[in-house]
Motif scaffolding. Structure first.
Motif, PDB file in Angstrom:
ATOM      1  N   LEU A   3      50.015  15.478  32.325  1.00  0.00           N
ATOM      2  CA  LEU A   3      48.878  15.967  33.445  1.00  0.00           C
ATOM      3  C   LEU A   3      50.014  16.224  34.106  1.00  0.00           C
ATOM      4  N   THR A   4      51.468  15.683  34.264  1.00  0.00           N
ATOM      5  CA  THR A   4      52.705  16.884  35.529  1.00  0.00           C
ATOM      6  C   THR A   4      52.429  18.559  34.039  1.00  0.00           C
ATOM      7  N   THR A   5      52.137  18.990  32.934  1.00  0.00           N
ATOM      8  CA  THR A   5      52.150  20.189  33.089  1.00  0.00           C
ATOM      9  C   THR A   5      50.870  20.686  33.206  1.00  0.00           C
ATOM     10  N   PHE A   6      49.172  20.089  32.676  1.00  0.00           N
ATOM     11  CA  PHE A   6      48.035  20.112  33.949  1.00  0.00           C
ATOM     12  C   PHE A   6      48.070  20.927  34.523  1.00  0.00           C
ATOM     13  N   LEU A   7      48.946  19.987  35.832  1.00  0.00           N
ATOM     14  CA  LEU A   7      49.135  20.098  37.057  1.00  0.00           C
ATOM     15  C   LEU A   7      49.602  21.354  37.488  1.00  0.00           C
ATOM     16  N   VAL A   8      50.671  21.403  37.076  1.00  0.00           N
ATOM     17  CA  VAL A   8      51.997  22.688  36.969  1.00  0.00           C
ATOM     18  C   VAL A   8      51.105  23.434  36.594  1.00  0.00           C
ATOM     19  N   TYR A   9      50.008  23.607  35.545  1.00  0.00           N
ATOM     20  CA  TYR A   9      49.533  24.782  35.346  1.00  0.00           C
ATOM     21  C   TYR A   9      48.596  25.372  36.170  1.00  0.00           C
ATOM     22  N   CYS A  10      47.800  24.814  36.479  1.00  0.00           N
ATOM     23  CA  CYS A  10      46.596  24.960  37.543  1.00  0.00           C
ATOM     24  C   CYS A  10      47.105  24.925  38.674  1.00  0.00           C
ATOM     25  N   VAL A  11      48.200  24.794  39.274  1.00  0.00           N
ATOM     26  CA  VAL A  11      48.909  25.546  41.075  1.00  0.00           C
ATOM     27  C   VAL A  11      49.750  26.252  40.302  1.00  0.00           C
ATOM     28  N   ILE A  12      50.088  27.258  39.334  1.00  0.00           N
ATOM     29  CA  ILE A  12      50.808  28.091  39.167  1.00  0.00           C
ATOM     30  C   ILE A  12      49.745  29.029  39.410  1.00  0.00           C
ATOM     31  N   VAL A  13      48.498  28.527  38.031  1.00  0.00           N
ATOM     32  CA  VAL A  13      48.361  29.755  38.128  1.00  0.00           C
ATOM     33  C   VAL A  13      46.710  30.048  39.594  1.00  0.00           C
ATOM     34  N   THR A  14      46.754  29.232  39.528  1.00  0.00           N
ATOM     35  CA  THR A  14      46.149  29.721  41.180  1.00  0.00           C
ATOM     36  C   THR A  14      46.722  29.929  42.126  1.00  0.00           C
ATOM     37  N   PHE A  15      47.782  29.531  42.675  1.00  0.00           N
ATOM     38  CA  PHE A  15      48.484  29.933  43.934  1.00  0.00           C
ATOM     39  C   PHE A  15      49.097  31.485  43.428  1.00  0.00           C
ATOM     40  N   THR A  16      50.034  31.591  42.219  1.00  0.00           N
ATOM     41  CA  THR A  16      50.069  32.654  42.521  1.00  0.00           C
ATOM     42  C   THR A  16      49.453  34.190  42.757  1.00  0.00           C
ATOM     43  N   PRO A  17      49.605  34.815  42.931  1.00  0.00           N
ATOM     44  CA  PRO A  17      48.867  36.691  42.981  1.00  0.00           C
ATOM     45  C   PRO A  17      48.820  36.941  42.286  1.00  0.00           C
ATOM     46  N   GLY A  18      47.011  36.834  42.779  1.00  0.00           N
ATOM     47  CA  GLY A  18      45.792  37.758  41.333  1.00  0.00           C
ATOM     48  C   GLY A  18      45.150  38.273  42.548  1.00  0.00           C
ATOM     49  N   PRO A  19      44.494  38.913  41.209  1.00  0.00           N
ATOM     50  CA  PRO A  19      43.115  39.774  42.483  1.00  0.00           C
ATOM     51  C   PRO A  19      42.520  39.178  43.566  1.00  0.00           C
ATOM     52  N   THR A  20      41.741  37.545  43.395  1.00  0.00           N
ATOM     53  CA  THR A  20      41.495  37.113  44.159  1.00  0.00           C
ATOM     54  C   THR A  20      42.186  36.777  45.862  1.00  0.00           C
ATOM     55  N   ASN A  21      43.432  35.937  45.158  1.00  0.00           N
ATOM     56  CA  ASN A  21      44.462  35.474  46.534  1.00  0.00           C
ATOM     57  C   ASN A  21      45.029  37.082  46.953  1.00  0.00           C
ATOM     58  N   ILE A  22      45.008  37.810  46.851  1.00  0.00           N
ATOM     59  CA  ILE A  22      45.552  39.491  47.195  1.00  0.00           C
ATOM     60  C   ILE A  22      44.349  39.494  47.930  1.00  0.00           C
ATOM     61  N   VAL A  23      43.267  40.036  47.794  1.00  0.00           N
ATOM     62  CA  VAL A  23      41.980  40.300  48.239  1.00  0.00           C
ATOM     63  C   VAL A  23      41.830  39.249  49.645  1.00  0.00           C
ATOM     64  N   ILE A  24      42.265  37.863  49.167  1.00  0.00           N
ATOM     65  CA  ILE A  24      42.295  37.109  50.279  1.00  0.00           C
ATOM     66  C   ILE A  24      43.121  37.454  51.261  1.00  0.00           C
ATOM     67  N   LEU A  25      44.631  37.705  51.517  1.00  0.00           N
ATOM     68  CA  LEU A  25      45.227  38.188  52.179  1.00  0.00           C
ATOM     69  C   LEU A  25      45.714  39.193  52.524  1.00  0.00           C
ATOM     70  N   SER A  26      44.800  40.105  52.024  1.00  0.00           N
ATOM     71  CA  SER A  26      44.181  41.713  52.792  1.00  0.00           C
ATOM     72  C   SER A  26      42.830  41.493  53.268  1.00  0.00           C
ATOM     73  N   SER A  27      42.091  40.608  53.233  1.00  0.00           N
ATOM     74  CA  SER A  27      41.220  40.091  54.647  1.00  0.00           C
ATOM     75  C   SER A  27      41.830  39.487  55.420  1.00  0.00           C
TER      76      SER A  27
END
Length: 193
Positions: A3-27
């Motif tokens: 479960l720890t690895t699963f949660l770390v993976y989900c958090v890292i992928v969703t919280f790290t900068p990516g197209p959606t997060n960068i657009v939100i930051l810009s918006s």
């Protein structure tokens, strides 16, 4: 299931900068908070839909081709290593242009966002299907991952200006730490340990 690895993976992928997060930051920098929140809601809905579709398709494939799970674990591992590399060498967020924000933009962006597509196609078969196959349990994991995604998007919205400054001032250290967490997750998913 780790479960720890699963949660770390989900958090890292969703919280790290990516197209959606960068657009939100810009918006959040260029439009109203309400408009940016509409974008977040659209992105979250599409994220959940993609996760649900992935869970259904991967469950069907796992029933037909049991060896698909180990293949998807390898694909997931390789994708995480690719993400780690991309995060490690990520450039500055200063070059962002203004992006349209709104519910429809957030919804549509997820369907063309390679980071989200690859994540949704690999997270369920890599972490959940080797241990659970019940449709109810799969739905619970889809909801958990969607909530994590929403929290990531909302975090980028609420703290957009703080994260932008932090990433610009400490970009190398932040990217290195996030990349190392992804490498750890990739090794755990690969089945090597």
């Amino acid at each position: 299931m780790n479960l720890t690895t699963f949660l770390v993976y989900c958090v890292i992928v969703t919280f790290t900068p990516g197209p959606t997060n960068i657009v939100i930051l810009s918006s959040v920098q260029h439009s109203s908070m309400r408009q940016a929140m509409n974008y977040v809601l659209g992105a979250t809905m599409a994220f959940g839909l993609l996760l649900g579709a992935s869970a259904i398709l991967n469950r069907m494939l796992a029933g037909i081709l049991p060896s698909i799970l180990s293949t998807m674990q390898i694909v997931g591992c390789l994708y995480m290593l690719y993400l780690a590399y991309q995060i490690f060498r990520m450039g500055s967020a200063e070059s962002l242009e203004q992006h349209p924000s709104g519910f429809a933009s957030g919804l549509l962006m997820q369907f063309v966002n390679p980071k989200v597509i690859l994540f949704t196609l690999t997270v369920i078969p890599s972490y959940v299907l080797p241990y659970y196959s019940s449709p109810l349990i799969l739905m619970v994991f889809v909801i958990i991952i969607t909530v994590i995604g929403f929290l990531a998007f909302a975090t980028w919205l609420i703290f957009g200006s703080v994260f932008r400054s932090f990433l610009l001032n400490h970009q190398r250290a932040a990217n290195t730490i996030m990349a190392l967490f992804l490498v750890y997750s990739a090794v755990m998913v690969s089945g090597l340990l």
